[in-house]
Design a protein around this motif. Structure first.
Motif, mmCIF file in Angstrom:
data_model
loop_
_atom_site.group_PDB
_atom_site.id
_atom_site.type_symbol
_atom_site.label_atom_id
_atom_site.label_comp_id
_atom_site.label_asym_id
_atom_site.label_seq_id
_atom_site.Cartn_x
_atom_site.Cartn_y
_atom_site.Cartn_z
ATOM 1 N N MET A 1 33.968 28.398 47.164
ATOM 2 C CA MET A 1 33.515 29.766 46.926
ATOM 3 C C MET A 1 34.686 30.750 46.958
ATOM 4 O O MET A 1 35.713 30.461 47.530
ATOM 5 C CB MET A 1 32.481 30.149 48.005
ATOM 6 C CG MET A 1 31.501 31.201 47.543
ATOM 7 S SD MET A 1 30.225 31.494 48.787
ATOM 8 C CE MET A 1 30.645 33.113 49.341
ATOM 9 N N SER A 2 34.495 31.904 46.342
ATOM 10 C CA SER A 2 35.517 32.951 46.245
ATOM 11 C C SER A 2 36.157 33.247 47.598
ATOM 12 O O SER A 2 35.510 33.193 48.631
ATOM 13 C CB SER A 2 34.845 34.210 45.708
ATOM 14 O OG SER A 2 35.593 35.343 46.047
ATOM 15 N N LYS A 3 37.463 33.586 47.586
ATOM 16 C CA LYS A 3 38.169 33.830 48.840
ATOM 17 C C LYS A 3 38.061 35.289 49.297
ATOM 18 O O LYS A 3 38.541 35.675 50.340
ATOM 19 C CB LYS A 3 39.669 33.456 48.684
ATOM 20 C CG LYS A 3 39.913 31.962 48.591
ATOM 21 C CD LYS A 3 39.884 31.310 49.982
ATOM 22 C CE LYS A 3 39.752 29.806 49.924
ATOM 23 N NZ LYS A 3 38.456 29.288 49.430
ATOM 24 N N ARG A 4 37.435 36.117 48.454
ATOM 25 C CA ARG A 4 37.270 37.514 48.858
ATOM 26 C C ARG A 4 36.333 37.582 50.052
ATOM 27 O O ARG A 4 35.497 36.709 50.253
ATOM 28 C CB ARG A 4 36.677 38.316 47.697
ATOM 29 C CG ARG A 4 37.658 38.531 46.548
ATOM 30 C CD ARG A 4 36.917 38.800 45.262
ATOM 31 N NE ARG A 4 36.273 40.107 45.253
ATOM 32 C CZ ARG A 4 36.788 41.187 44.687
ATOM 33 N NH1 ARG A 4 37.961 41.144 44.132
ATOM 34 N NH2 ARG A 4 36.136 42.328 44.694
ATOM 35 N N LYS A 5 36.464 38.645 50.854
ATOM 36 C CA LYS A 5 35.566 38.803 52.002
ATOM 37 C C LYS A 5 34.170 39.135 51.500
ATOM 38 O O LYS A 5 34.019 39.936 50.575
ATOM 39 C CB LYS A 5 36.062 39.952 52.893
ATOM 40 C CG LYS A 5 37.008 39.471 53.964
ATOM 41 C CD LYS A 5 37.120 40.459 55.100
ATOM 42 C CE LYS A 5 37.659 41.803 54.635
ATOM 43 N NZ LYS A 5 37.935 42.768 55.661
ATOM 44 N N GLY A 36 38.020 44.977 47.415
ATOM 45 C CA GLY A 36 38.260 43.536 47.509
ATOM 46 C C GLY A 36 37.127 42.721 48.109
ATOM 47 O O GLY A 36 37.321 41.554 48.464
ATOM 48 N N PHE A 37 35.949 43.303 48.206
ATOM 49 C CA PHE A 37 34.817 42.544 48.752
ATOM 50 C C PHE A 37 34.003 41.876 47.651
ATOM 51 O O PHE A 37 33.874 42.427 46.547
ATOM 52 C CB PHE A 37 33.851 43.486 49.492
ATOM 53 C CG PHE A 37 34.322 43.903 50.858
ATOM 54 C CD1 PHE A 37 34.011 43.140 51.978
ATOM 55 C CD2 PHE A 37 35.056 45.075 51.027
ATOM 56 C CE1 PHE A 37 34.432 43.529 53.234
ATOM 57 C CE2 PHE A 37 35.483 45.470 52.282
ATOM 58 C CZ PHE A 37 35.174 44.698 53.390
ATOM 59 N N ASP A 129 31.315 33.550 42.495
ATOM 60 C CA ASP A 129 32.548 32.949 41.951
ATOM 61 C C ASP A 129 32.857 33.459 40.543
ATOM 62 O O ASP A 129 34.016 33.538 40.142
ATOM 63 C CB ASP A 129 32.441 31.415 41.943
ATOM 64 C CG ASP A 129 32.571 30.848 43.353
ATOM 65 O OD1 ASP A 129 33.047 31.603 44.229
ATOM 66 O OD2 ASP A 129 32.175 29.689 43.576
ATOM 67 N N ASP A 130 31.804 33.817 39.822
ATOM 68 C CA ASP A 130 32.013 34.384 38.476
ATOM 69 C C ASP A 130 32.410 35.863 38.555
ATOM 70 O O ASP A 130 32.485 36.559 37.525
ATOM 71 C CB ASP A 130 30.720 34.286 37.646
ATOM 72 C CG ASP A 130 30.440 32.849 37.228
ATOM 73 O OD1 ASP A 130 31.358 32.025 37.330
ATOM 74 O OD2 ASP A 130 29.291 32.568 36.827
ATOM 75 N N GLY A 131 32.570 36.373 39.771
ATOM 76 C CA GLY A 131 33.026 37.756 39.947
ATOM 77 C C GLY A 131 31.905 38.787 39.843
ATOM 78 O O GLY A 131 32.153 39.973 39.616
ATOM 79 N N LYS A 132 30.663 38.344 40.051
ATOM 80 C CA LYS A 132 29.550 39.291 39.917
ATOM 81 C C LYS A 132 29.080 39.812 41.279
ATOM 82 O O LYS A 132 29.144 39.095 42.277
ATOM 83 C CB LYS A 132 28.351 38.597 39.257
ATOM 84 C CG LYS A 132 28.585 38.195 37.817
ATOM 85 C CD LYS A 132 27.296 37.596 37.272
ATOM 86 C CE LYS A 132 27.469 36.762 36.022
ATOM 87 N NZ LYS A 132 28.209 37.307 34.939
#
Ligand code: ADP
Ligand code: ASP
Ligand code: MG
Length: 406
Positions: A1-5, A36-37, A129-132
């Motif tokens: 999964m995405s590394k963003r908080k 960045g969340f 993960d797709d940035g949504k």
């Protein structure tokens, strides 16, 4: 999964009551994305939509099927998720909306008060993960036969905390129309003070006893899964109230909150035999009919006769009276009475665990104002009295003044 908080945010009805409010919410979400969340958002129905849907059903049927009622009520949240996704698209934020059934919020089949048993994270994680930004309809799920269920009024809080728990989010923000949890409902007690922190245990007790700011099951989840809950206003950028464990609390107040709960009624069965088996029969019959009983008081009079009073949800009074009437002859009861204009007035605080005399002080304050106490119950950190509802506001104010200050 995405590394963003990851952060989970929930916006209640007032926070999304109009297109303007939805646009304002979208801007707030965008600021988190810019910081960045990864954001998962849970929303309620717009404004008073759920109440309006209930009235609509009432205009068709006085006893609608519970399944169809949940089907109807779940539509309110579906409107908000789509509109919020559109508002985010308008400001160039990628977002996707999902209903409870699309992300498989599995619940039991108890329509109108269903409990979440499992949430699948797959779809949400893929979209993150797709940035949504992922927008989820609160308050709703599906049972194992894929019927739509709802979680009880105010249940979007629970949807949000449950999602925060399964997604292992660091924090869950509950955005509402007050800027935090107060020592009493600020709409009733104008002197109520905002708490910067409150323990899960106190908040759970306050929510159970009528502090509508959080759905009680959301607090249970938060405590169980260690979710850091932050209650704040969607109308400002102020810090709100943070829920934490009792051990983390710096200050332990004897009374940290006063509540007045108006959704229960008192039922009394008079002059029944004072012998084993009577209460067992009564309360198991009520339980079998899924009637939730809260306070119970039994008093014994002369001639081995007793009276039992108990409180049930106002919606359940009719069903309760029918059950009591059917037992009346078997018990030889002299009368069955009900009273709807009651208020359960409570004082809550973890400091009660190590203090004496709090109950006595509460009773004295009420008696000094000629307010009669009809029933009493206590827990480790709370004392509740049933009083006539005409005194509810006065009683909440005087208890607040004496225990917390003005
Ligand atoms: P939402 O639609 O955002 O979920 P709710 O109406 O469910 O909002 O909850 C917020 C309301 O809870 C406030 O407007 C306030 O009147 C009420 N409330 C009751 N008790 C408290 C309390 N102790 N602290 C703060 N708000 C409270
Ligand atoms: N819309 C639902 C209600 O009004 C759920 C919620 O707002 O939390 O109760
Ligand atoms: Mg609410």
């Amino acid at each position: 999964m995405s590394k963003r908080k990851l952060i989970v945010q929930k916006y209640g009805g007032t926070s999304v009551q109009s297109p303007e409010r939805i646009k304002a919410v979208a801007q707030r979400i965008k600021s988190y994305v810019t910081d960045g969340f990864s954001v998962v958002v849970v929303v309620s129905a717009m404004g008073k939509t759920t109440d309006q849907l209930i009235d609509l059903a009432d205009s068709i049927s006085k006893s609608p099927s519970k399944r169809e009622m949940d089907m109807l009520l779940s539509t309110g949240e579906q409107v908000t998720i789509a509109l919020l996704a559109m508002a985010l698209h308008e400001i160039e934020v990628d977002a996707i909306s999902y209903t409870g059934s699309q992300i498989k919020v599995l619940t039991d089949g108890n329509f109108s008060d269903a409990k979440i048993s499992k949430i699948s994270t797959e779809k949400i994680e893929r979209s993150i993960d797709d940035g949504k930004v992922v927008i989820v309809a609160g308050f709703q799920g599906i049972d194992e036969d894929e019927n739509i269920t709802t979680l009880g009024r105010g249940g979007s809080d629970t949807s949000a905390v449950a999602l925060a728990a399964v997604l292992k989010s660091e924090e869950c923000e509950i955005y509402t129309d007050v800027d935090g949890v107060y020592t009493a409902d600020p709409r009733i007690v104008s002197e109520a003070k905002k708490l910067t922190t409150i323990s899960y245990d106190e908040m759970l007790e306050l929510a159970r006893l009528g502090a509508g700011v959080l759905h009680s099951r959301s607090v249970e989840f938060a405590k169980k899964y260690g979710v850091r809950l932050h209650v704040k206003s969607s109308f400002s950028y102020e810090k709100g109230t943070i829920l934490m464990s009792t051990e983390e609390m710096m200050e332990k107040f004897i009374v940290s909150g006063i509540t007045a709960k108006n959704d229960e009624a008192k039922v009394t069965i008079r002059d029944i035999p004072d012998r084993p088996g009577i209460s067992a029969k009564l309360f198991s019959d009520l339980g079998q009919s899924k009637i939730y009983v809260n306070m119970i008081v039994q008093s014994t009079g002369r001639d081995k006769l007793a009276s039992i009073s108990f409180t049930v949800k106002k919606n359940d009074v009719k069903k309760t009276l029918t059950i009591c009437e059917s037992l009346k002859n078997e018990f030889g009861a002299s009368a069955i009475e009900s009273k709807e204009d009651i208020t359960i007035l409570s004082a809550v605080g973890v400091g009660m665990l190590s203090s004496y005399g709090v109950a006595g002080k509460m009773f004295k304050i009420l008696s000094d104002h000629q307010i009669n106490i009809e029933m009493i119950s206590t827990s480790e950190i709370g004392i509740s009295c049933v009083i006539d509802s005409i005194y509810a506001e006065l009683a909440a104010k005087i208890l607040h003044k004496e225990f917390i200050g003005s």
